[in-house]
Design an enzyme around this catalytic site. Structure first.
Site, mmCIF file in Angstrom:
data_model
loop_
_atom_site.group_PDB
_atom_site.id
_atom_site.type_symbol
_atom_site.label_atom_id
_atom_site.label_comp_id
_atom_site.label_asym_id
_atom_site.label_seq_id
_atom_site.Cartn_x
_atom_site.Cartn_y
_atom_site.Cartn_z
ATOM 1 C CB THR A 158 -0.922 0.024 1.232
ATOM 2 O OG1 THR A 158 -1.462 1.342 1.382
ATOM 3 C CG2 THR A 158 -0.166 -0.299 2.514
ATOM 4 C CD GLU A 215 -2.285 5.176 4.773
ATOM 5 O OE1 GLU A 215 -1.885 5.259 5.936
ATOM 6 O OE2 GLU A 215 -2.804 6.124 4.160
ATOM 7 C CE1 TYR A 255 -3.908 -1.824 5.951
ATOM 8 C CE2 TYR A 255 -2.989 0.270 5.242
ATOM 9 C CZ TYR A 255 -3.554 -0.949 4.939
ATOM 10 O OH TYR A 255 -3.777 -1.288 3.617
ATOM 11 C CE LYS A 289 -2.060 -4.183 3.720
ATOM 12 N NZ LYS A 289 -2.371 -5.323 2.849
HETATM 13 P P1 NAP Z 1 -11.307 -4.821 2.353
HETATM 14 O O1 NAP Z 1 -12.540 -4.514 1.551
HETATM 15 O O2 NAP Z 1 -11.220 -4.354 3.767
HETATM 16 O O3 NAP Z 1 -11.104 -6.413 2.319
HETATM 17 C C1 NAP Z 1 -10.265 -7.088 3.209
HETATM 18 C C2 NAP Z 1 -10.599 -8.567 3.185
HETATM 19 O O4 NAP Z 1 -9.765 -9.264 4.128
HETATM 20 C C3 NAP Z 1 -12.051 -8.898 3.577
HETATM 21 O O5 NAP Z 1 -12.544 -9.905 2.720
HETATM 22 C C4 NAP Z 1 -11.904 -9.437 4.988
HETATM 23 O O6 NAP Z 1 -12.942 -10.277 5.398
HETATM 24 C C5 NAP Z 1 -10.590 -10.201 4.848
HETATM 25 N N1 NAP Z 1 -10.004 -10.538 6.133
HETATM 26 C C6 NAP Z 1 -9.906 -9.773 7.255
HETATM 27 N N2 NAP Z 1 -9.342 -10.461 8.248
HETATM 28 C C7 NAP Z 1 -9.075 -11.701 7.763
HETATM 29 C C8 NAP Z 1 -8.508 -12.870 8.320
HETATM 30 N N3 NAP Z 1 -8.093 -12.914 9.601
HETATM 31 N N4 NAP Z 1 -8.378 -13.971 7.533
HETATM 32 C C9 NAP Z 1 -8.807 -13.940 6.236
HETATM 33 N N5 NAP Z 1 -9.373 -12.860 5.665
HETATM 34 C C10 NAP Z 1 -9.499 -11.759 6.419
HETATM 35 O O7 NAP Z 1 -10.026 -4.274 1.604
HETATM 36 P P2 NAP Z 1 -9.817 -3.917 0.047
HETATM 37 O O8 NAP Z 1 -10.039 -2.459 -0.131
HETATM 38 O O9 NAP Z 1 -10.513 -4.902 -0.794
HETATM 39 O O10 NAP Z 1 -8.239 -4.115 -0.080
HETATM 40 C C11 NAP Z 1 -7.676 -5.387 -0.398
HETATM 41 C C12 NAP Z 1 -6.237 -5.444 0.091
HETATM 42 O O11 NAP Z 1 -5.489 -4.396 -0.521
HETATM 43 C C13 NAP Z 1 -6.074 -5.229 1.595
HETATM 44 O O12 NAP Z 1 -4.972 -6.013 1.997
HETATM 45 C C14 NAP Z 1 -5.740 -3.755 1.721
HETATM 46 O O13 NAP Z 1 -5.002 -3.514 2.911
HETATM 47 C C15 NAP Z 1 -4.907 -3.553 0.465
HETATM 48 N N6 NAP Z 1 -4.914 -2.215 -0.105
HETATM 49 C C16 NAP Z 1 -6.107 -1.605 -0.377
HETATM 50 C C17 NAP Z 1 -6.101 -0.355 -0.982
HETATM 51 C C18 NAP Z 1 -7.402 0.357 -1.310
HETATM 52 O O14 NAP Z 1 -7.344 1.582 -1.563
HETATM 53 N N7 NAP Z 1 -8.541 -0.339 -1.370
HETATM 54 C C19 NAP Z 1 -4.880 0.264 -1.307
HETATM 55 C C20 NAP Z 1 -3.703 -0.418 -1.039
HETATM 56 C C21 NAP Z 1 -3.727 -1.666 -0.450
HETATM 57 P P3 NAP Z 1 -14.067 -9.686 6.421
HETATM 58 O O15 NAP Z 1 -14.627 -8.467 5.735
HETATM 59 O O16 NAP Z 1 -14.986 -10.804 6.615
HETATM 60 O O17 NAP Z 1 -13.293 -9.287 7.654
HETATM 61 O O1 G4F Z 2 -10.599 6.694 3.011
HETATM 62 P P1 G4F Z 2 -9.590 6.610 4.081
HETATM 63 O O2 G4F Z 2 -10.013 5.979 5.359
HETATM 64 O O3 G4F Z 2 -8.355 5.853 3.422
HETATM 65 P P2 G4F Z 2 -6.805 5.754 3.821
HETATM 66 O O4 G4F Z 2 -6.589 6.033 5.255
HETATM 67 O O5 G4F Z 2 -6.054 6.584 2.846
HETATM 68 O O6 G4F Z 2 -6.516 4.200 3.591
HETATM 69 C C1 G4F Z 2 -7.004 3.502 2.445
HETATM 70 O O7 G4F Z 2 -6.073 3.596 1.395
HETATM 71 C C2 G4F Z 2 -4.801 2.966 1.670
HETATM 72 C C3 G4F Z 2 -3.918 3.193 0.438
HETATM 73 O O8 G4F Z 2 -3.240 4.422 0.582
HETATM 74 C C4 G4F Z 2 -5.044 1.499 1.954
HETATM 75 F F1 G4F Z 2 -3.847 0.893 2.180
HETATM 76 C C5 G4F Z 2 -5.948 1.340 3.141
HETATM 77 O O9 G4F Z 2 -6.223 -0.040 3.356
HETATM 78 C C6 G4F Z 2 -7.267 2.054 2.852
HETATM 79 O O10 G4F Z 2 -7.913 1.382 1.801
HETATM 80 O O11 G4F Z 2 -9.028 8.057 4.422
HETATM 81 C C7 G4F Z 2 -8.524 8.910 3.416
HETATM 82 C C8 G4F Z 2 -8.233 10.290 4.007
HETATM 83 C C9 G4F Z 2 -7.422 10.262 5.310
HETATM 84 O O12 G4F Z 2 -6.457 11.272 5.263
HETATM 85 C C10 G4F Z 2 -8.445 10.591 6.382
HETATM 86 O O13 G4F Z 2 -7.916 11.253 7.519
HETATM 87 O O14 G4F Z 2 -9.481 10.890 4.329
HETATM 88 C C11 G4F Z 2 -9.361 11.515 5.591
HETATM 89 N N1 G4F Z 2 -10.692 11.643 6.203
HETATM 90 C C12 G4F Z 2 -11.272 12.823 6.546
HETATM 91 N N2 G4F Z 2 -12.453 12.583 7.129
HETATM 92 C C13 G4F Z 2 -11.507 10.637 6.553
HETATM 93 C C14 G4F Z 2 -12.611 11.231 7.148
HETATM 94 N N3 G4F Z 2 -11.384 9.289 6.413
HETATM 95 C C15 G4F Z 2 -12.399 8.519 6.865
HETATM 96 N N4 G4F Z 2 -12.314 7.190 6.704
HETATM 97 N N5 G4F Z 2 -13.508 9.073 7.472
HETATM 98 C C16 G4F Z 2 -13.664 10.420 7.639
HETATM 99 O O15 G4F Z 2 -14.662 10.890 8.188
#
Ligand code: NAP
Ligand code: G4F
Length: 330
Positions: A126, A128, A150, A154
């Site tokens: 990520t 992050e 987190y 990662k």
């Molecule tokens: P997400 O919607 O939160 O999905 C995470 C998945 O992991 C869910 O299916 C969850 O199941 C499962 N999980 C949680 N705990 C587990 C465990 N103990 N054993 C097996 N499975 C488990 O996240 P996403 O947005 O699809 O992201 C997918 C991956 O990419 C994650 O690793 C995230 O950190 C990474 N990532 C995401 C972004 C982004 O912007 N979306 C960016 C960079 C990296 P439950 O819901 O049932 O807990």
């Molecule tokens: O949407 P966010 O919670 O995403 P964040 O923290 O960037 O993390 C996501 O992206 C990562 C990749 O860079 C992944 F690795 C991670 O698993 C996840 O998918 O927050 C985005 C921004 C932050 O700066 C937060 O402080 O939005 C700001 N924010 C402002 N108000 C808020 C809020 N975020 C959330 N969730 N809720 C608020 O009310």
């Protein structure tokens, strides 16, 4: 011969899009699913693939269940998407986050090493990890500076993935993905929190939207575009790590502006700043440099932020209207 893939985190946003993408390519798709007290299959249902994937019970923290899942699915490719992925929660549950998001990765790598070390492995790293950014545009060469439990977890997952590649010559890749969103993004993440609130405000169910730091900037793309990059990484001659991003950064404030204006509203009339949503340490800005992915994988983001946010608002309008009909509120 038909290829098989095992996806951990298949019930999450990316897991669902990746499963659909691989099914369309003709893969047999298996998904690891931890036990939950209620069904988590709504995203697979939304994409209409619930009956096309085979679910295997297991947990990323339980090595034995991972070995069983690999033996059962006999995959060519394993995609590790499982994580406690919500940054804010990682301060409340830092140890669980370390166990799932960090140690989970080495559990899966060990399961592969002990069963079939020729399997191609993808790790969901990520942006992050860049945290307190050390370079204006972050690339594969930018030093990391994690700002949350987190991101620290990662970072371990990232380096252990690199280490297994170098130590055991395994085909392991780390995709350093910047934020990516969609209509099936978890409601706790800021884009979806905003688009859901916009729909509810427009339809008269809610008046205000409480947010934290709206000056934070993110490089947001569409999840449907990003899963293609995951697959491409595992099809190369040699394994490597790639930044996946759009190369454009926008404030939460401007993202709100796009979402509210799409339905004829102004965010200034509805957004209330609530310090409850501030984080102990913030990542102020992220901006990715996806040049390597473009050159080596031929990948680039296709969906603009405006298209993405409007797609999410439209989907939330549709869903909320349907819910209102069921409740006879319409
Ligand atoms: P997400 O919607 O939160 O999905 C995470 C998945 O992991 C869910 O299916 C969850 O199941 C499962 N999980 C949680 N705990 C587990 C465990 N103990 N054993 C097996 N499975 C488990 O996240 P996403 O947005 O699809 O992201 C997918 C991956 O990419 C994650 O690793 C995230 O950190 C990474 N990532 C995401 C972004 C982004 O912007 N979306 C960016 C960079 C990296 P439950 O819901 O049932 O807990
Ligand atoms: O949407 P966010 O919670 O995403 P964040 O923290 O960037 O993390 C996501 O992206 C990562 C990749 O860079 C992944 F690795 C991670 O698993 C996840 O998918 O927050 C985005 C921004 C932050 O700066 C937060 O402080 O939005 C700001 N924010 C402002 N108000 C808020 C809020 N975020 C959330 N969730 N809720 C608020 O009310």
């Amino acid at each position: 011969m038909t290829k098989a893939a095992l996806i951990t985190g298949i019930t999450g946003q990316d897991g669902a899009y990746l499963a659909k993408y691989l099914l369309e390519k003709g893969y047999r798709v298996y998904g690891l699913m931890p036990r939950r007290s209620s069904s988590m299959l709504w995203r697979l249902q939304y994409l209409n693939i619930e009956n096309d994937v085979e679910i295997i019970e297991g947990d990323i923290t339980d090595l034995a269940s991972l070995i069983r899942a690999i033996k059962k699915s006999n995959p060519n490719e394993v995609y590790n998407l499982a994580a406690q992925s919500f940054v804010a929660t990682s301060w409340e549950q830092p140890i669980l986050t370390a166990q799932v998001t960090g140690l989970g990765v080495v559990n899966l790598l060990e399961a592969i090493r002990l069963t079939d070390s020729s399997i191609h492995f993808y790790q969901a790293s990520t942006s992050e990890m860049f945290g307190l950014i050390q370079e204006a545009k972050q690339s594969e060469k930018t030093p990391f500076y994690p700002r949350s439990p987190y991101a620290a977890a990662k970072l371990y997952g990232h380096w252990i993935t690199v280490n297994y590649r170098e130590s055991f010559k395994m085909y392991t890749c780390s995709g350093i993905l910047f934020n990516h969103e969609s209509p099936i993004r978890g409601i706790e993440f800021v884009t979806r929190k905003v688009t859901d609130a916009v729909a509810r405000i427009k339809l008269g169910l809610q008046k205000e939207l409480r947010l934290g730091n709206i000056d934070a900037k993110r490089d947001w793309g569409f999840a449907g575009d990003y899963v293609e990059a995951m697959w491409l990484m595992l099809q190369q001659e040699t394994p490597d790590d790639y930044v996946i991003a759009t190369g454009r950064t926008t404030t939460v404030r401007d993202m709100c502006d796009i979402a509210f204006k799409h339905v004829g509203l102004f965010y200034e009339d509805h957004v209330v700043i609530d310090p409850k949503f501030y984080r102990p340490a913030e990542v102020d800005i992220l901006l990715g440099n996806p040049n390597k992915a473009k050159e080596k994988l031929g990948w680039e983001a296709k969906t603009s932020l405006e298209e993405l946010i409007c797609m999410m608002v439209d989907a939330d309008m549709d869903r909320v209207q349907k819910e209102m009909k069921v409740l006879n509120l319409g």
